[in-house]
Write a protein that holds these residues in place. Sequence first.
Motif, short mmCIF file in Angstrom:
data_model
loop_
_atom_site.label_atom_id
_atom_site.label_comp_id
_atom_site.label_asym_id
_atom_site.label_seq_id
_atom_site.Cartn_x
_atom_site.Cartn_y
_atom_site.Cartn_z
N LEU A 76 -22.13 -6.76 37.75
CA LEU A 76 -22.28 -7.69 36.48
C LEU A 76 -20.82 -8.06 36.12
CD1 LEU A 76 -24.81 -5.58 34.19
CD2 LEU A 76 -25.18 -7.43 35.83
N ASP A 77 -20.98 -9.10 35.27
CA ASP A 77 -19.72 -9.35 34.78
C ASP A 77 -19.78 -9.65 33.36
OD1 ASP A 77 -18.24 -10.21 37.33
OD2 ASP A 77 -18.93 -12.23 37.33
N PHE A 78 -18.88 -9.40 32.36
CA PHE A 78 -18.66 -9.38 31.30
C PHE A 78 -18.06 -10.74 30.77
CE2 PHE A 78 -17.94 -8.32 26.84
CZ PHE A 78 -18.79 -7.52 26.53
N ILE A 79 -18.73 -11.67 29.71
CA ILE A 79 -18.44 -12.85 29.39
C ILE A 79 -18.06 -12.68 27.67
CG2 ILE A 79 -18.94 -15.36 29.14
CD1 ILE A 79 -18.91 -14.07 32.09
N VAL A 80 -16.80 -13.20 27.35
CA VAL A 80 -16.45 -13.15 26.04
C VAL A 80 -16.34 -14.65 26.00
CG1 VAL A 80 -14.71 -12.75 24.36
CG2 VAL A 80 -15.09 -11.09 25.91
N ASP A 81 -16.94 -15.41 24.90
CA ASP A 81 -17.19 -16.94 24.56
C ASP A 81 -17.39 -17.51 26.18
OD1 ASP A 81 -16.99 -16.42 22.19
OD2 ASP A 81 -14.74 -16.63 22.34
N GLN A 82 -16.52 -18.14 26.85
CA GLN A 82 -16.63 -18.62 28.10
C GLN A 82 -15.93 -18.12 29.36
OE1 GLN A 82 -19.02 -21.30 28.22
NE2 GLN A 82 -19.09 -21.06 26.28
N THR A 106 -16.01 -14.85 14.90
CA THR A 106 -17.54 -14.70 15.62
C THR A 106 -17.16 -15.01 17.19
OG1 THR A 106 -18.94 -15.47 13.81
CG2 THR A 106 -19.80 -15.57 16.06
N ARG A 107 -17.43 -13.88 18.14
CA ARG A 107 -17.27 -13.83 19.65
C ARG A 107 -18.77 -13.76 19.94
NH1 ARG A 107 -13.10 -15.21 18.02
NH2 ARG A 107 -14.17 -17.24 18.98
N ARG A 108 -18.95 -14.37 20.99
CA ARG A 108 -20.29 -14.35 21.66
C ARG A 108 -19.84 -13.66 23.00
NH1 ARG A 108 -24.61 -16.15 20.96
NH2 ARG A 108 -26.63 -16.59 22.46
N LEU A 109 -20.56 -12.39 23.07
CA LEU A 109 -20.31 -11.32 24.04
C LEU A 109 -21.75 -11.63 25.11
CD1 LEU A 109 -18.99 -8.19 22.21
CD2 LEU A 109 -17.67 -10.44 23.08
N GLY A 110 -21.48 -11.59 26.28
CA GLY A 110 -22.67 -11.73 27.18
C GLY A 110 -22.31 -10.92 28.60
N THR A 149 -23.35 -11.38 32.83
CA THR A 149 -24.17 -12.37 34.07
C THR A 149 -24.33 -11.22 35.18
OG1 THR A 149 -22.16 -13.05 34.97
CG2 THR A 149 -23.00 -14.42 33.02
N LYS A 150 -25.08 -11.73 35.93
CA LYS A 150 -24.87 -10.98 37.36
C LYS A 150 -23.42 -11.35 37.91
CE LYS A 150 -29.89 -10.68 38.50
NZ LYS A 150 -30.59 -10.81 39.58
N ARG A 151 -22.72 -10.70 39.04
CA ARG A 151 -21.75 -10.84 39.61
C ARG A 151 -21.52 -12.20 39.97
NH1 ARG A 151 -16.52 -9.84 38.82
NH2 ARG A 151 -15.20 -9.69 40.79
N ASN A 152 -20.54 -12.89 39.57
CA ASN A 152 -20.03 -14.24 40.09
C ASN A 152 -21.16 -15.23 39.84
OD1 ASN A 152 -17.37 -13.28 41.11
ND2 ASN A 152 -18.47 -12.82 42.91
N SER A 153 -22.09 -15.17 38.84
CA SER A 153 -22.84 -16.09 38.15
C SER A 153 -22.70 -16.68 37.05
CB SER A 153 -24.40 -15.39 38.06
OG SER A 153 -25.29 -16.12 37.45
N ASN A 154 -22.91 -17.86 36.77
CA ASN A 154 -22.78 -18.38 35.36
C ASN A 154 -23.96 -18.48 34.56
OD1 ASN A 154 -19.96 -19.31 36.12
ND2 ASN A 154 -21.10 -21.01 37.18
N LYS A 155 -25.06 -17.97 35.02
CA LYS A 155 -26.07 -17.86 34.17
C LYS A 155 -26.13 -16.43 33.29
CE LYS A 155 -31.22 -17.78 34.38
NZ LYS A 155 -32.23 -18.02 35.31
N LEU A 156 -26.34 -16.49 31.85
CA LEU A 156 -26.22 -15.29 31.24
C LEU A 156 -27.79 -14.76 31.29
CD1 LEU A 156 -24.59 -16.88 27.96
CD2 LEU A 156 -23.47 -14.92 29.48
N LEU A 157 -27.66 -13.34 31.43
CA LEU A 157 -28.76 -12.53 31.52
C LEU A 157 -28.98 -12.30 29.99
CD1 LEU A 157 -27.93 -9.77 34.29
CD2 LEU A 157 -29.51 -11.80 34.39
N MET A 158 -28.07 -12.19 29.25
CA MET A 158 -28.15 -11.91 27.73
C MET A 158 -26.75 -12.04 26.97
SD MET A 158 -27.78 -7.59 27.55
CE MET A 158 -26.54 -6.86 27.91
N SER A 159 -27.00 -12.39 25.71
CA SER A 159 -25.83 -12.68 25.06
C SER A 159 -25.95 -12.17 23.51
CB SER A 159 -24.98 -13.94 25.28
OG SER A 159 -25.88 -14.88 24.76
#
Length: 235
Positions: free
Chosen positions: A52-58, A82-86, A88-98
């Motif tokens: 997975l990858d971890f996303i903070v905002d963008q 407010t920070r959006r944490l999310g 994705t699957k590795r190297n994907s831009n589609k959020l699994l959840m956030s």
Amino acid sequence: MKLTRNFKTIFKTLIAVVTVSVVFAACSKDRIEPQQVAGLSIIMAYPDTLSLDFIVDQTRVNDAKALNYNAKIDYLNLFPGTRRLGITKRNSNKLLMSENFNLKSGVGYSVFVIDTVKENTKKFLLTEDDLTAPAADKAKVRFINLSKDGGSLSLGIHDAETDLFTNKTFYEYTTFADVNPGESITFDIKENNAVKTTLPNVKIEKGKIYTIYAKGLQAAAIDSLKLGAAIYTHK
């Protein structure tokens, strides 16, 4: 968004100050402005073989390495608010959840990834971390139950008369408690006084802060994902 990883050092240096800040140069060469920060540590506690990858905002915060089960990212410096944490699957831009979280200036947080299924309500666990120094010649430890089917769990030191923490159900966590340091300490995780799993031969150093957590699933088919325990140092 630039992310740096020295929040713990900043916190320890400026613990007597009301707000923690880093200093950065503004547009003018002779102008210096303080910038408030929050700290965020990330722990992958979802018992799965996904990368997975971890996303903070963008921003993807683990570009160099996938966030696999048991992985940890030390404190990042983030702007408060407010920070959006999310995820994705590795190297994907589609959020699994956030999920949105409000981070306060001068506070260190740990966020545990505990699920990636949108229908499940408990996807993240965000905790405020007490990063104040332990008492003299002591260490600090807390316990978190992150095993969905592990039952109500207690944490104790092997052969000690009383447990450190008792009867924590899934998603529950304790405050930090002072403990004696030691070169080789075995921690037992128990349910109704029966040892379910152990964390053997752990070196606990004075002045350091630790989190111990129950992880995995009793019903897991893969050995590496079965009920177990992990420890990390706050740094």
